[in-house]
Design a protein around this motif. Structure first.
Motif, PDB file in Angstrom:
ATOM      1  N   CYS A 191      39.207  22.234 -91.016  1.00 44.55           N
ATOM      2  CA  CYS A 191      38.633  22.552 -89.393  1.00 44.55           C
ATOM      3  C   CYS A 191      39.814  22.460 -88.148  1.00 44.55           C
ATOM      4  CB  CYS A 191      37.758  22.196 -89.055  1.00 44.55           C
ATOM      5  SG  CYS A 191      35.489  23.224 -90.145  1.00 44.55           S
ATOM      6  N   GLN A 222      37.935  20.281 -84.958  1.00 42.45           N
ATOM      7  CA  GLN A 222      37.548  19.483 -84.488  1.00 42.45           C
ATOM      8  C   GLN A 222      36.307  19.101 -85.014  1.00 42.45           C
ATOM      9  OE1 GLN A 222      37.866  20.962 -80.739  1.00 42.45           O
ATOM     10  NE2 GLN A 222      35.314  20.889 -80.118  1.00 42.45           N
ATOM     11  N   LYS A 223      35.296  18.571 -85.654  1.00 37.73           N
ATOM     12  CA  LYS A 223      33.997  17.831 -85.526  1.00 37.73           C
ATOM     13  C   LYS A 223      32.940  18.395 -85.571  1.00 37.73           C
ATOM     14  CE  LYS A 223      31.912  14.745 -88.667  1.00 37.73           C
ATOM     15  NZ  LYS A 223      31.545  15.745 -89.109  1.00 37.73           N
ATOM     16  N   CYS A 224      32.014  19.160 -86.108  1.00 41.54           N
ATOM     17  CA  CYS A 224      30.539  19.688 -84.651  1.00 41.54           C
ATOM     18  C   CYS A 224      29.693  18.334 -84.878  1.00 41.54           C
ATOM     19  CB  CYS A 224      30.656  21.160 -85.323  1.00 41.54           C
ATOM     20  SG  CYS A 224      31.932  22.629 -84.762  1.00 41.54           S
ATOM     21  N   TYR A 231      26.869  18.303 -84.765  1.00 43.35           N
ATOM     22  CA  TYR A 231      25.953  19.184 -86.317  1.00 43.35           C
ATOM     23  C   TYR A 231      26.579  18.789 -87.682  1.00 43.35           C
ATOM     24  CZ  TYR A 231      27.146  23.539 -85.290  1.00 43.35           C
ATOM     25  OH  TYR A 231      28.205  24.423 -85.565  1.00 43.35           O
ATOM     26  N   CYS A 232      27.501  18.908 -88.292  1.00 43.82           N
ATOM     27  CA  CYS A 232      27.983  19.365 -88.912  1.00 43.82           C
ATOM     28  C   CYS A 232      27.779  18.386 -90.207  1.00 43.82           C
ATOM     29  CB  CYS A 232      28.954  20.298 -88.793  1.00 43.82           C
ATOM     30  SG  CYS A 232      29.904  20.808 -90.783  1.00 43.82           S
ATOM     31  N   PHE A 272      29.230  19.514 -93.444  1.00 47.30           N
ATOM     32  CA  PHE A 272      29.767  20.436 -94.126  1.00 47.30           C
ATOM     33  C   PHE A 272      31.235  19.965 -94.681  1.00 47.30           C
ATOM     34  CE2 PHE A 272      28.253  24.979 -92.925  1.00 47.30           C
ATOM     35  CZ  PHE A 272      26.918  24.309 -93.499  1.00 47.30           C
ATOM     36  N   PHE A 306      35.473  19.290 -94.882  1.00 46.75           N
ATOM     37  CA  PHE A 306      36.450  19.708 -94.640  1.00 46.75           C
ATOM     38  C   PHE A 306      36.898  18.902 -93.981  1.00 46.75           C
ATOM     39  CE2 PHE A 306      33.511  18.890 -91.164  1.00 46.75           C
ATOM     40  CZ  PHE A 306      34.182  18.832 -90.159  1.00 46.75           C
ATOM     41  N   GLY A 308      34.054  27.772 -95.232  1.00 44.71           N
ATOM     42  CA  GLY A 308      34.115  26.237 -94.829  1.00 44.71           C
ATOM     43  C   GLY A 308      33.678  25.485 -94.388  1.00 44.71           C
ATOM     44  N   GLY A 309      33.860  24.643 -93.815  1.00 43.67           N
ATOM     45  CA  GLY A 309      35.520  24.478 -93.110  1.00 43.67           C
ATOM     46  C   GLY A 309      35.177  26.204 -91.874  1.00 43.67           C
ATOM     47  N   THR A 310      37.018  26.404 -91.687  1.00 45.61           N
ATOM     48  CA  THR A 310      37.300  26.867 -90.933  1.00 45.61           C
ATOM     49  C   THR A 310      38.498  28.082 -91.440  1.00 45.61           C
ATOM     50  OG1 THR A 310      36.960  25.487 -89.285  1.00 45.61           O
ATOM     51  CG2 THR A 310      37.645  27.960 -89.339  1.00 45.61           C
ATOM     52  N   ASN A 322      36.074  31.288 -86.616  1.00 43.80           N
ATOM     53  CA  ASN A 322      35.653  30.637 -85.354  1.00 43.80           C
ATOM     54  C   ASN A 322      35.999  31.689 -84.318  1.00 43.80           C
ATOM     55  OD1 ASN A 322      33.960  28.878 -86.244  1.00 43.80           O
ATOM     56  ND2 ASN A 322      35.550  27.552 -85.903  1.00 43.80           N
ATOM     57  N   ARG A 349      31.372  22.353 -80.273  1.00 41.44           N
ATOM     58  CA  ARG A 349      32.678  23.588 -81.063  1.00 41.44           C
ATOM     59  C   ARG A 349      33.713  23.701 -79.802  1.00 41.44           C
ATOM     60  NH1 ARG A 349      31.034  26.206 -85.524  1.00 41.44           N
ATOM     61  NH2 ARG A 349      32.146  27.306 -84.620  1.00 41.44           N
TER      62      ARG A 349
HETATM   63  S1  SF4 Z   1      32.606  23.589 -90.977  1.00 37.41           S
HETATM   64 FE1  SF4 Z   1      31.630  24.961 -89.201  1.00 37.41          FE
HETATM   65  S2  SF4 Z   1      30.331  23.718 -88.285  1.00 37.41           S
HETATM   66 FE2  SF4 Z   1      31.396  22.396 -90.154  1.00 37.41          FE
HETATM   67  S3  SF4 Z   1      32.927  21.295 -87.997  1.00 37.41           S
HETATM   68 FE3  SF4 Z   1      34.102  23.622 -89.317  1.00 37.41          FE
HETATM   69  S4  SF4 Z   1      33.601  24.548 -87.290  1.00 37.41           S
HETATM   70 FE4  SF4 Z   1      32.402  23.084 -86.932  1.00 37.41          FE
END
Ligand code: SF4
Length: 374
Positions: A9, A11-13, A15-16, A18, A20, A57-59, A92, A129
């Motif tokens: 990704c 950058q790091k959102c 709330y995330c 996941f 990556f 993902g990820g992205t 995205n 975001r």
């Molecule tokens: S996986 Fe999605 S929500 Fe998580 S940091 Fe990457 S773009 Fe943001």
């Protein structure tokens, strides 16, 4: 169906949680490792025609179109695609520029799942975001201009920067943009995220459950009034636009997951998952070893899973399948547990399917977990 996890990704959102990495330093090695995994697992799903290929993902849109295509080509070497295969790319908004979309329109990708989250700047800033409100809107229009009609967007409700009025505007905008599929989740505070840190330091308020509840039911009614079907707790589609990939998960079908942290399921009793670490994944695959662990699901695990997944959908849990699959002991437990819930009105039986009436869907996970065998 096949799922490919792209673990990068920009950058790091906030709330995330996941899996990556924000460093692209090992992107080439990663793609190579994924292709090795595709080769090593070519005998799984044999004799099956793929109905869905999903880049998540990820992205995934962080890759170039050539890189995405090279992964599709690799899959095509070993698996056969159905004529009407659904190939989804999570993207995205900030990646969906003209050049990317033009190239992507020339590939077999025929569905985009766009990580919009909100059309409001304040929400997007809180979520950290990589896109802004204007990109949230223009990316959808651009994708449609390049012929992507099968579009889904993700929306997050219940953010402390939002309220019912803002949420109504988000939904109105979604309908105006003629988006045929929506996945919408309440903002949740996951452990070890920036969001959790901000809340614990009092920098922002916690999301409020009553507000999220109100926004959820407003969304459900509004989208249904506008021609959507609410087919899973967090998913809405216009007729003909259900996500084939997710529907297959919810119907307990077999799937193969490629890439770090991706999960696989044999449709019966074996679940496996790849290591959630990019370096370890690359290293294992470089030595031509799989990077997965697996577990055999007990009867109880399978029962709990069937209840958890099925009760979140409009199809519910098929009672005849349940009867066929599980032992008398599990049946007895189940019959005992559902009695009081049926009395309370939070469960109903319709055409041999156990369902949660939609007015209780916000609490679906809690209702389902009360039926679990622990
Ligand atoms: S996986 Fe999605 S929500 Fe998580 S940091 Fe990457 S773009 Fe943001």
């Amino acid at each position: 169906m096949i799922y490919i996890h792209i673990p990068f990704c920009k950058q790091k959102c906030s709330y995330c949680n996941f899996h990556f990495s924000t460093s692209l330093n090992f992107k080439d090695e990663m793609l190579h490792a994924m292709k090795t995994e595709i080769f090593l697992r070519k005998d799984e799903l044999q004799n099956k025609t793929l109905k869905s290929l999903y880049f998540g993902g990820g992205t995934p849109s962080i890759l170039s179109v050539d890189e995405i295509n090279s992964l599709i080509d690799e899959i095509l070497k070993y698996f056969s695609f159905g004529n009407d295969i659904e190939i989804t790319l999570e993207a995205n908004p900030d990646d969906l520029n003209k050049q990317f979309l033009k190239q992507l329109a020339g590939t077999p990708v025929n569905r985009l799942s766009i990580g919009t989250q909100s059309f409001f700047e304040e929400d997007l800033k809180l979520m950290n975001r990589a896109h802004n409100a204007s990109e949230a809107e223009s990316s959808v229009k651009r994708a449609q201009d390049f012929g992507f009609e099968n579009l889904s967007i993700d929306l997050i409700y219940g953010s402390p920067t939002s309220n019912l009025e803002i949420w109504k505007e988000n939904l109105k905008k979604t309908v105006e943009l003629e988006i045929p599929h929506i996945s919408s989740y309440a903002l949740t505070v996951e452990p070890k995220t920036t969001l959790e840190n901000w809340i614990s330091k009092g920098k922002i308020k916690s999301p409020k459950e009553e507000e999220q509840n109100r926004e959820f039911y407003y969304m459900s009614a509004f989208l249904k009034d506008n021609g959507f079907e609410h087919y899973e707790v967090s998913n809405f589609a216009r007729p003909g636009f259900y996500s084939r990939h997710n529907s297959a998960y919810w119907k307990y079908q077999e799937y193969l997951g490629i890439g770090p942290s991706a999960h696989s399921y044999n449709g019966f009793d074996v679940r496996s998952w790849n290591v959630a670490n990019n370096q370890q994944y690359i290293k294992k695959l470089a030595a031509k070893n799989l990077a997965k662990s697996e577990e055999i699901l007990s009867q109880e695990d399978q029962f709990n899973e069937m209840i958890m997944i099925g009760l979140r959908t409009i199809w519910g849990v098929d009672l005849l399948t349940l009867k066929r699959k599980f032992s008398g002991k599990i049946q007895d437990h189940f019959q005992e547990e559902i009695k009081s819930k049926i009395k309370e009105g939070v469960l109903i039986i319709e055409n041999e399917h156990l369902k949660i009436p939609e007015e209780h869907w916000f609490m679906a996970d809690g209702i389902a977990s009360d039926l679990f065998i622990v």
